[in-house]
Write a protein that holds these residues in place. Structure first.
Motif, PDB file in Angstrom:
ATOM      1  N   GLU A  40       3.153  26.371  67.234  1.00 15.24           N
ATOM      2  CA  GLU A  40       3.585  25.751  68.491  1.00 15.24           C
ATOM      3  C   GLU A  40       4.854  26.407  69.014  1.00 15.24           C
ATOM      4  O   GLU A  40       5.009  26.608  70.228  1.00 15.24           O
ATOM      5  CB  GLU A  40       3.795  24.249  68.293  1.00 15.24           C
ATOM      6  N   LYS A  41       5.764  26.750  68.116  1.00 13.87           N
ATOM      7  CA  LYS A  41       7.005  27.434  68.540  1.00 13.87           C
ATOM      8  C   LYS A  41       6.699  28.812  69.111  1.00 13.87           C
ATOM      9  O   LYS A  41       7.217  29.187  70.165  1.00 13.87           O
ATOM     10  CB  LYS A  41       7.974  27.565  67.370  1.00 13.87           C
ATOM     11  N   VAL A  42       5.852  29.558  68.407  1.00 19.15           N
ATOM     12  CA  VAL A  42       5.517  30.898  68.872  1.00 19.15           C
ATOM     13  C   VAL A  42       4.805  30.837  70.220  1.00 19.15           C
ATOM     14  O   VAL A  42       5.086  31.621  71.131  1.00 19.15           O
ATOM     15  CB  VAL A  42       4.656  31.639  67.828  1.00 19.15           C
ATOM     16  N   LYS A  43       3.882  29.909  70.377  1.00 17.31           N
ATOM     17  CA  LYS A  43       3.173  29.749  71.653  1.00 17.31           C
ATOM     18  C   LYS A  43       4.145  29.437  72.782  1.00 17.31           C
ATOM     19  O   LYS A  43       4.029  29.979  73.902  1.00 17.31           O
ATOM     20  CB  LYS A  43       2.137  28.631  71.532  1.00 17.31           C
ATOM     21  N   ARG A  44       5.127  28.601  72.497  1.00 15.62           N
ATOM     22  CA  ARG A  44       6.077  28.165  73.525  1.00 15.62           C
ATOM     23  C   ARG A  44       7.095  29.252  73.880  1.00 15.62           C
ATOM     24  O   ARG A  44       7.411  29.469  75.052  1.00 15.62           O
ATOM     25  CB  ARG A  44       6.816  26.916  73.032  1.00 15.62           C
ATOM     26  N   ASP A  45       7.596  29.959  72.858  1.00 11.12           N
ATOM     27  CA  ASP A  45       8.753  30.838  73.069  1.00 11.12           C
ATOM     28  C   ASP A  45       8.436  32.330  73.172  1.00 11.12           C
ATOM     29  O   ASP A  45       9.097  33.047  73.918  1.00 11.12           O
ATOM     30  CB  ASP A  45       9.768  30.626  71.943  1.00 11.12           C
ATOM     31  N   PRO A  47       4.753  34.130  72.699  1.00 10.66           N
ATOM     32  CA  PRO A  47       3.370  34.330  72.255  1.00 10.66           C
ATOM     33  C   PRO A  47       2.980  35.810  72.221  1.00 10.66           C
ATOM     34  O   PRO A  47       3.237  36.537  73.191  1.00 10.66           O
ATOM     35  CB  PRO A  47       2.565  33.570  73.314  1.00 10.66           C
ATOM     36  N   PRO A  48       2.358  36.270  71.142  1.00 10.78           N
ATOM     37  CA  PRO A  48       1.883  37.654  71.084  1.00 10.78           C
ATOM     38  C   PRO A  48       0.560  37.811  71.831  1.00 10.78           C
ATOM     39  O   PRO A  48      -0.152  36.834  72.071  1.00 10.78           O
ATOM     40  CB  PRO A  48       1.688  37.885  69.579  1.00 10.78           C
ATOM     41  N   GLU A  49       0.253  39.052  72.164  1.00 11.81           N
ATOM     42  CA  GLU A  49      -1.020  39.360  72.801  1.00 11.81           C
ATOM     43  C   GLU A  49      -2.098  39.703  71.778  1.00 11.81           C
ATOM     44  O   GLU A  49      -3.294  39.664  72.083  1.00 11.81           O
ATOM     45  CB  GLU A  49      -0.846  40.537  73.765  1.00 11.81           C
ATOM     46  N   PHE A  50      -1.662  40.040  70.572  1.00  8.43           N
ATOM     47  CA  PHE A  50      -2.607  40.446  69.523  1.00  8.43           C
ATOM     48  C   PHE A  50      -1.968  40.167  68.168  1.00  8.43           C
ATOM     49  O   PHE A  50      -0.749  40.292  68.015  1.00  8.43           O
ATOM     50  CB  PHE A  50      -2.921  41.949  69.647  1.00  8.43           C
ATOM     51  N   ILE A  51      -2.792  39.791  67.182  1.00 10.57           N
ATOM     52  CA  ILE A  51      -2.294  39.459  65.845  1.00 10.57           C
ATOM     53  C   ILE A  51      -3.006  40.313  64.807  1.00 10.57           C
ATOM     54  O   ILE A  51      -4.231  40.446  64.825  1.00 10.57           O
ATOM     55  CB  ILE A  51      -2.528  37.967  65.524  1.00 10.57           C
ATOM     56  N   TYR A  52      -2.223  40.875  63.892  1.00 14.81           N
ATOM     57  CA  TYR A  52      -2.741  41.568  62.716  1.00 14.81           C
ATOM     58  C   TYR A  52      -2.383  40.702  61.507  1.00 14.81           C
ATOM     59  O   TYR A  52      -1.292  40.138  61.445  1.00 14.81           O
ATOM     60  CB  TYR A  52      -2.105  42.942  62.547  1.00 14.81           C
ATOM     61  N   ALA A  53      -3.293  40.624  60.528  1.00 19.44           N
ATOM     62  CA  ALA A  53      -3.021  39.744  59.395  1.00 19.44           C
ATOM     63  C   ALA A  53      -3.593  40.283  58.092  1.00 19.44           C
ATOM     64  O   ALA A  53      -4.609  40.986  58.072  1.00 19.44           O
ATOM     65  CB  ALA A  53      -3.595  38.353  59.648  1.00 19.44           C
ATOM     66  N   SER A  54      -2.937  39.918  57.016  1.00 19.73           N
ATOM     67  CA  SER A  54      -3.448  40.158  55.672  1.00 19.73           C
ATOM     68  C   SER A  54      -4.752  39.388  55.478  1.00 19.73           C
ATOM     69  O   SER A  54      -4.965  38.332  56.081  1.00 19.73           O
ATOM     70  CB  SER A  54      -2.411  39.684  54.644  1.00 19.73           C
ATOM     71  N   THR A  55      -5.596  39.906  54.610  1.00 22.46           N
ATOM     72  CA  THR A  55      -6.877  39.241  54.333  1.00 22.46           C
ATOM     73  C   THR A  55      -6.764  38.162  53.258  1.00 22.46           C
ATOM     74  O   THR A  55      -7.723  37.416  53.052  1.00 22.46           O
ATOM     75  CB  THR A  55      -7.919  40.280  53.883  1.00 22.46           C
ATOM     76  N   LEU A  56      -5.635  38.059  52.559  1.00 25.28           N
ATOM     77  CA  LEU A  56      -5.474  37.009  51.550  1.00 25.28           C
ATOM     78  C   LEU A  56      -5.424  35.639  52.232  1.00 25.28           C
ATOM     79  O   LEU A  56      -4.878  35.490  53.330  1.00 25.28           O
ATOM     80  CB  LEU A  56      -4.214  37.247  50.723  1.00 25.28           C
ATOM     81  N   LYS A  57      -5.979  34.630  51.575  1.00 27.96           N
ATOM     82  CA  LYS A  57      -6.216  33.325  52.200  1.00 27.96           C
ATOM     83  C   LYS A  57      -4.979  32.708  52.840  1.00 27.96           C
ATOM     84  O   LYS A  57      -5.046  32.177  53.961  1.00 27.96           O
ATOM     85  CB  LYS A  57      -6.788  32.352  51.164  1.00 27.96           C
ATOM     86  N   ARG A  58      -3.855  32.744  52.151  1.00 30.85           N
ATOM     87  CA  ARG A  58      -2.666  32.062  52.650  1.00 30.85           C
ATOM     88  C   ARG A  58      -2.171  32.666  53.965  1.00 30.85           C
ATOM     89  O   ARG A  58      -1.694  31.961  54.847  1.00 30.85           O
ATOM     90  CB  ARG A  58      -1.560  32.078  51.591  1.00 30.85           C
ATOM     91  N   ALA A  59      -2.298  33.985  54.101  1.00 30.34           N
ATOM     92  CA  ALA A  59      -1.894  34.643  55.347  1.00 30.34           C
ATOM     93  C   ALA A  59      -3.004  34.593  56.385  1.00 30.34           C
ATOM     94  O   ALA A  59      -2.744  34.420  57.581  1.00 30.34           O
ATOM     95  CB  ALA A  59      -1.504  36.091  55.066  1.00 30.34           C
ATOM     96  N   GLN A  64      -5.008  32.621  61.536  1.00 33.18           N
ATOM     97  CA  GLN A  64      -6.096  32.011  62.307  1.00 33.18           C
ATOM     98  C   GLN A  64      -5.591  30.824  63.119  1.00 33.18           C
ATOM     99  O   GLN A  64      -5.965  30.655  64.289  1.00 33.18           O
ATOM    100  CB  GLN A  64      -7.225  31.573  61.378  1.00 33.18           C
ATOM    101  N   VAL A  65      -4.739  30.012  62.508  1.00 33.65           N
ATOM    102  CA  VAL A  65      -4.170  28.871  63.235  1.00 33.65           C
ATOM    103  C   VAL A  65      -3.337  29.379  64.410  1.00 33.65           C
ATOM    104  O   VAL A  65      -3.419  28.845  65.520  1.00 33.65           O
ATOM    105  CB  VAL A  65      -3.310  27.997  62.292  1.00 33.65           C
ATOM    106  N   LEU A  66      -2.554  30.420  64.177  1.00 32.33           N
ATOM    107  CA  LEU A  66      -1.726  30.979  65.243  1.00 32.33           C
ATOM    108  C   LEU A  66      -2.601  31.528  66.367  1.00 32.33           C
ATOM    109  O   LEU A  66      -2.345  31.273  67.553  1.00 32.33           O
ATOM    110  CB  LEU A  66      -0.827  32.078  64.687  1.00 32.33           C
ATOM    111  N   ALA A  67      -3.638  32.263  66.004  1.00 30.27           N
ATOM    112  CA  ALA A  67      -4.537  32.842  67.013  1.00 30.27           C
ATOM    113  C   ALA A  67      -5.243  31.750  67.821  1.00 30.27           C
ATOM    114  O   ALA A  67      -5.372  31.845  69.050  1.00 30.27           O
ATOM    115  CB  ALA A  67      -5.564  33.749  66.338  1.00 30.27           C
ATOM    116  N   ASP A  68      -5.695  30.703  67.140  1.00 34.59           N
ATOM    117  CA  ASP A  68      -6.376  29.606  67.826  1.00 34.59           C
ATOM    118  C   ASP A  68      -5.429  28.854  68.755  1.00 34.59           C
ATOM    119  O   ASP A  68      -5.815  28.425  69.853  1.00 34.59           O
ATOM    120  CB  ASP A  68      -6.972  28.631  66.805  1.00 34.59           C
ATOM    121  N   THR A  69      -4.189  28.688  68.316  1.00 30.51           N
ATOM    122  CA  THR A  69      -3.200  27.964  69.122  1.00 30.51           C
ATOM    123  C   THR A  69      -2.853  28.731  70.383  1.00 30.51           C
ATOM    124  O   THR A  69      -2.732  28.147  71.473  1.00 30.51           O
ATOM    125  CB  THR A  69      -1.916  27.710  68.294  1.00 30.51           C
ATOM    126  N   ILE A  70      -2.709  30.032  70.252  1.00 31.57           N
ATOM    127  CA  ILE A  70      -2.311  30.864  71.392  1.00 31.57           C
ATOM    128  C   ILE A  70      -3.520  31.271  72.229  1.00 31.57           C
ATOM    129  O   ILE A  70      -3.434  31.404  73.443  1.00 31.57           O
ATOM    130  CB  ILE A  70      -1.554  32.115  70.893  1.00 31.57           C
TER     131      ILE A  70
END
Length: 202
Positions: A40-45, A47-59, A64-70
């Motif tokens: 919510e903070k990132v979306k408000r302040d 927001p990125p245009e694209f996200i890269y992420a590690s494949t390990l579950k915790r990341a 995924q939550v960040l991508a869905d929110t934005i």
């Protein structure tokens, strides 16, 4: 280009008091709440245009939550996985004391990678991301060790581990590369957790 470096939320390994690294633990319920607050903070302040992420579950779940929110695209990159700590992964802190820990930068735990190999892996994927991305602002969602390597790369620091950058659960760092050079807006911002005592990481 503006670059957000975001660490995942609290994982089950934090509760179990075990070495994580390549051990693939999921987020805790508390970690998921931390992630929602971060998103919510990132979306408000910023927001990125694209996200890269590690494949390990915790990341991966954090991203995924960040991508869905934005509402922006997400790409998983295996090269953004945490340091491969080999046989240490998943062992309790007490159990791991029986292992011979690497002393030199070229040494590794059995079945793992050395610090030099880890740094070069992160240098390589970071270089590819910077070279190939056409976006004004991106986010990289990963792990404490990975973010340390990314920051060392950004600052053109030597291969040694003389400096350590603290990264709390869902800590956000904001970097920029422009005509005026490299700019650090902030490091390890966890202000989104400050209003809830339950969510603070330390």
């Amino acid at each position: 280009m503006e670059i957000l470096l975001i660490r995942h939320g609290e994982s089950e390994a934090d509760i179990l008091q075990v070495h994580e690294g390549r051990a693939d633990f999921e987020l805790t319920d508390r970690g998921r709440k931390q992630v929602r607050a971060m998103a919510e903070k990132v979306k408000r302040d910023f927001p990125p245009e694209f996200i890269y992420a590690s494949t390990l579950k915790r990341a991966s779940e954090t991203a995924q939550v960040l991508a869905d929110t934005i509402g922006c695209p997400l790409r998983h990159e295996e090269e953004l996985m945490e340091h491969n700590n080999g046989v240490q992964a998943g062992l309790s802190f007490e159990e791991a004391k029986s292992l011979k820990a690497p002393v030199h930068l070229h040494e590794r735990f059995d079945e793992g990678e050395s610090h030099i190999e880890f740094r070069m892996r992160i240098e390589t994927i970071f270089s590819k991301i910077l070279a190939n991305s056409k976006h004004k602002r991106i986010a990289i969602v990963a792990h404490g060790g990975v973010i340390n390597c990314l920051l060392r790369s950004f600052f053109d620091m030597p291969i040694s581990k003389n400096f350590y950058f603290l990264n709390g659960d869902t800590g956000i760092s904001f970097l920029e590369i422009s005509e005026r050079g490299k700019v650090v807006h902030f490091l390890n911002n966890t202000s989104h957790l400050e209003t809830d005592e339950e969510l603070k990481s330390f």
